[in-house]
Design a protein around this motif. Structure first.
Motif, PDB file in Angstrom:
ATOM      1  N   MET A   1       0.830  -1.204   0.000  1.00  0.00           N
ATOM      2  CA  MET A   1       0.000   0.000   0.000  1.00  0.00           C
ATOM      3  C   MET A   1       0.871   1.264   0.000  1.00  0.00           C
ATOM      4  O   MET A   1       1.884   1.285   0.660  1.00  0.00           O
ATOM      5  CB  MET A   1      -0.903   0.003   1.229  1.00  0.00           C
ATOM      6  N   GLU A   2       0.447   2.273  -0.734  1.00  0.00           N
ATOM      7  CA  GLU A   2       1.238   3.500  -0.806  1.00  0.00           C
ATOM      8  C   GLU A   2       1.090   4.339   0.458  1.00  0.00           C
ATOM      9  O   GLU A   2       0.024   4.431   1.032  1.00  0.00           O
ATOM     10  CB  GLU A   2       0.755   4.332  -1.990  1.00  0.00           C
ATOM     11  N   THR A   3       2.211   4.951   0.854  1.00  0.00           N
ATOM     12  CA  THR A   3       2.166   5.832   2.015  1.00  0.00           C
ATOM     13  C   THR A   3       1.914   7.241   1.501  1.00  0.00           C
ATOM     14  O   THR A   3       2.515   7.657   0.532  1.00  0.00           O
ATOM     15  CB  THR A   3       3.549   5.839   2.708  1.00  0.00           C
ATOM     16  N   ARG A   4       1.020   7.956   2.152  1.00  0.00           N
ATOM     17  CA  ARG A   4       0.825   9.356   1.771  1.00  0.00           C
ATOM     18  C   ARG A   4       1.989  10.182   2.301  1.00  0.00           C
ATOM     19  O   ARG A   4       2.476   9.924   3.404  1.00  0.00           O
ATOM     20  CB  ARG A   4      -0.473   9.892   2.397  1.00  0.00           C
ATOM     21  N   ILE A   5       2.418  11.147   1.529  1.00  0.00           N
ATOM     22  CA  ILE A   5       3.487  11.999   2.034  1.00  0.00           C
ATOM     23  C   ILE A   5       2.883  12.987   3.042  1.00  0.00           C
ATOM     24  O   ILE A   5       1.729  13.380   2.910  1.00  0.00           O
ATOM     25  CB  ILE A   5       4.234  12.741   0.900  1.00  0.00           C
ATOM     26  N   THR A   6       3.660  13.332   4.039  1.00  0.00           N
ATOM     27  CA  THR A   6       3.173  14.270   5.062  1.00  0.00           C
ATOM     28  C   THR A   6       3.972  15.562   4.971  1.00  0.00           C
ATOM     29  O   THR A   6       5.200  15.531   5.015  1.00  0.00           O
ATOM     30  CB  THR A   6       3.333  13.652   6.482  1.00  0.00           C
ATOM     31  N   LEU A   7       3.255  16.660   4.816  1.00  0.00           N
ATOM     32  CA  LEU A   7       3.922  17.948   4.625  1.00  0.00           C
ATOM     33  C   LEU A   7       3.423  18.974   5.643  1.00  0.00           C
ATOM     34  O   LEU A   7       2.203  19.119   5.826  1.00  0.00           O
ATOM     35  CB  LEU A   7       3.637  18.500   3.224  1.00  0.00           C
ATOM     36  N   GLY A   8       4.340  19.680   6.286  1.00  0.00           N
ATOM     37  CA  GLY A   8       3.961  20.841   7.079  1.00  0.00           C
ATOM     38  C   GLY A   8       3.701  21.985   6.096  1.00  0.00           C
ATOM     39  O   GLY A   8       4.445  22.137   5.134  1.00  0.00           O
ATOM     40  N   VAL A   9       2.635  22.750   6.332  1.00  0.00           N
ATOM     41  CA  VAL A   9       2.292  23.820   5.379  1.00  0.00           C
ATOM     42  C   VAL A   9       1.860  25.068   6.149  1.00  0.00           C
ATOM     43  O   VAL A   9       1.120  24.964   7.146  1.00  0.00           O
ATOM     44  CB  VAL A   9       1.137  23.378   4.436  1.00  0.00           C
ATOM     45  N   GLY A  96       7.557  14.308  15.950  1.00  0.00           N
ATOM     46  CA  GLY A  96       6.583  13.235  16.124  1.00  0.00           C
ATOM     47  C   GLY A  96       5.651  13.084  14.930  1.00  0.00           C
ATOM     48  O   GLY A  96       4.922  12.104  14.836  1.00  0.00           O
ATOM     49  N   GLU A  97       5.615  14.073  14.047  1.00  0.00           N
ATOM     50  CA  GLU A  97       4.713  14.026  12.885  1.00  0.00           C
ATOM     51  C   GLU A  97       5.329  13.288  11.705  1.00  0.00           C
ATOM     52  O   GLU A  97       4.668  13.062  10.702  1.00  0.00           O
ATOM     53  CB  GLU A  97       4.360  15.458  12.429  1.00  0.00           C
ATOM     54  N   ASP A  98       6.626  12.977  11.795  1.00  0.00           N
ATOM     55  CA  ASP A  98       7.315  12.285  10.710  1.00  0.00           C
ATOM     56  C   ASP A  98       7.111  12.991   9.363  1.00  0.00           C
ATOM     57  O   ASP A  98       6.676  12.388   8.378  1.00  0.00           O
ATOM     58  CB  ASP A  98       6.815  10.829  10.634  1.00  0.00           C
ATOM     59  N   LEU A  99       7.426  14.277   9.355  1.00  0.00           N
ATOM     60  CA  LEU A  99       7.230  15.070   8.131  1.00  0.00           C
ATOM     61  C   LEU A  99       8.231  14.693   7.054  1.00  0.00           C
ATOM     62  O   LEU A  99       9.392  14.439   7.333  1.00  0.00           O
ATOM     63  CB  LEU A  99       7.421  16.560   8.434  1.00  0.00           C
ATOM     64  N   TRP A 100       7.788  14.730   5.801  1.00  0.00           N
ATOM     65  CA  TRP A 100       8.689  14.548   4.658  1.00  0.00           C
ATOM     66  C   TRP A 100       9.251  15.913   4.238  1.00  0.00           C
ATOM     67  O   TRP A 100      10.384  16.035   3.823  1.00  0.00           O
ATOM     68  CB  TRP A 100       7.936  13.980   3.465  1.00  0.00           C
ATOM     69  N   MET A 167      15.162  12.020   0.502  1.00  0.00           N
ATOM     70  CA  MET A 167      15.383  12.205   1.949  1.00  0.00           C
ATOM     71  C   MET A 167      14.738  11.084   2.751  1.00  0.00           C
ATOM     72  O   MET A 167      15.221  10.708   3.821  1.00  0.00           O
ATOM     73  CB  MET A 167      14.844  13.566   2.406  1.00  0.00           C
ATOM     74  N   ARG A 168      13.627  10.541   2.236  1.00  0.00           N
ATOM     75  CA  ARG A 168      13.008   9.396   2.920  1.00  0.00           C
ATOM     76  C   ARG A 168      13.948   8.201   2.897  1.00  0.00           C
ATOM     77  O   ARG A 168      14.112   7.470   3.856  1.00  0.00           O
ATOM     78  CB  ARG A 168      11.690   8.994   2.239  1.00  0.00           C
ATOM     79  N   ARG A 169      14.579   7.991   1.731  1.00  0.00           N
ATOM     80  CA  ARG A 169      15.512   6.849   1.628  1.00  0.00           C
ATOM     81  C   ARG A 169      16.708   7.073   2.549  1.00  0.00           C
ATOM     82  O   ARG A 169      17.188   6.161   3.217  1.00  0.00           O
ATOM     83  CB  ARG A 169      15.965   6.666   0.173  1.00  0.00           C
ATOM     84  N   LEU A 170      17.197   8.333   2.576  1.00  0.00           N
ATOM     85  CA  LEU A 170      18.344   8.656   3.436  1.00  0.00           C
ATOM     86  C   LEU A 170      17.981   8.439   4.910  1.00  0.00           C
ATOM     87  O   LEU A 170      18.773   7.892   5.686  1.00  0.00           O
ATOM     88  CB  LEU A 170      18.775  10.111   3.192  1.00  0.00           C
ATOM     89  N   LYS A 171      16.767   8.842   5.282  1.00  0.00           N
ATOM     90  CA  LYS A 171      16.306   8.691   6.667  1.00  0.00           C
ATOM     91  C   LYS A 171      16.323   7.199   7.054  1.00  0.00           C
ATOM     92  O   LYS A 171      16.778   6.834   8.128  1.00  0.00           O
ATOM     93  CB  LYS A 171      14.887   9.261   6.768  1.00  0.00           C
ATOM     94  N   LYS A 172      15.836   6.379   6.128  1.00  0.00           N
ATOM     95  CA  LYS A 172      15.812   4.930   6.386  1.00  0.00           C
ATOM     96  C   LYS A 172      17.238   4.408   6.575  1.00  0.00           C
ATOM     97  O   LYS A 172      17.511   3.582   7.440  1.00  0.00           O
ATOM     98  CB  LYS A 172      15.155   4.234   5.195  1.00  0.00           C
TER      99      LYS A 172
END
Ligand code: SF4
Length: 316
Positions: A1-9, A96-100, A167-172
């Motif tokens: 299942m695809e993960t939705r990206i999370t963005l602070g706006v 805690g929001e795990d923002l992308w 950056m997600r890959r780098l975080k992992k």
């Protein structure tokens, strides 16, 4: 299942009436397009740090010691302390929001990734960062920050999307088990992407990966993380992408006939001329790699975007 990206706006970009003049700056791309793929975390540094709506505009001033202060245009009140304290606390909370990434209002003295800072008697100006944008850059280095204005440019928008996923890959990588092997594998798979942003950055990261084994791995990973962020901060251009695409096309020189090579070349040149999006030569390269299976090429993140990334790139 695809993960939705999370963005602070910035909340005003989502239509909230929180601006100093009581209005908003609703951004149709965010609200009507990106919202289909992303979860937004709205934030407003000025109202959340205690200012009302409407309120006086605030300017940034550089003092003699170089410290930047947020000063009310009418009252000359200094909001620096409350803004800084709020920004620090908010950045901690956002972990805690795990923002992308974040999309912040351009030219805002609090949100703006690039703002005007007045110097001396105000005639001289320089460019700096808004208070909150600066805190995010310091405390959340893996969160990709752009202003809504920069996303009007299709090239910068595509860069933003690419960096979000990189950056997600780098975080992992940095949050997982630290081994030399994982670092080498990561660097190998990111080669084409890094080359599309900064050939020098790629070479420098190669030297980091090859540091003597007696150097503590924590230090090597930290240097790699910083170098990777730095390399990707260089914008990829059509010319750099074309070099990378031609490099990838070289893998098929013994596999394709003259007509097939011609089609691939035309797709790359069409992209170079601005007539085709990057996804066209990339799709063709992936098509040929499904047929001829070059493992190194097949592992390149550059040619294998996540399905969600691909859809976002098509919108870019
Ligand atoms: Fe609030 Fe930032 Fe928008 Fe200003 S720019 S109204 S601080 S969200």
């Amino acid at each position: 299942m695809e993960t939705r990206i999370t963005l602070g706006v910035s909340a005003c970009l989502l239509g909230e009436n929180v601006r100093y003049d009581g209005g908003c700056k609703l951004d149709p791309y965010l609200v009507h397009t990106l919202a289909r793929f992303a979860r937004f975390v709205p934030l407003c540094p000025e109202t959340e740090s205690g200012m009302g709506v409407p309120r006086e505009p605030v300017d940034l001033w550089a003092g003699g010691g170089g410290e930047v202060r947020a000063v009310g245009r009418e009252s000359l009140a200094d909001y620096s302390r409350s803004w800084r304290e709020w920004a620090k606390a908010k950045a901690g909370e956002l972990e805690g929001e795990d923002l992308w990434g974040m999309i912040l209002k351009s030219r805002s003295p609090s949100c703006g990734p690039q703002v005007e800072i007045r110097e001396g008697c105000g005639q001289k100006r320089r460019t700096g960062m808004g208070f909150f944008a600066e805190e995010v850059a310091r405390s959340l280095p893996l969160v990709v920050v752009e202003s809504e204005e920069s996303l009007y440019d299709p090239g910068r928008r595509e860069n933003f999307i690419v960096r979000l996923f990189a950056m997600r890959r780098l975080k992992k990588l940095v949050e997982g088990e630290k081994t030399r092997g994982r670092l080498v594998d990561f660097h190998t798979c990111e080669k084409l992407l890094l080359m599309a942003h900064s050939a020098e950055g790629y070479r420098s990261l190669g030297r980091t990966v090859a540091r003597p084994t007696k150097e503590p791995l924590d230090r090597v990973y930290e240097a790699y993380r910083d170098g990777f962020i730095g390399a990707l901060s260089h914008r990829s251009t059509r010319a750099k992408n074309c070099n990378v695409l031609l490099h990838a096309a070289g893998y098929f020189k013994r596999n394709l006939d003259v007509i097939e090579k011609g089609e691939l070349g035309e797709a790359i040149e069409g992209y170079r001329a601005g007539l085709l999006p990057l996804t066209v030569p990339m799709t063709l390269l992936n098509h040929w790699n499904r047929r001829w299976r070059h493992p190194w090429l097949g592992a390149q993140s550059y040619l294998n975007p996540h399905p969600l990334e691909l859809r976002l790139k098509c919108l870019a």
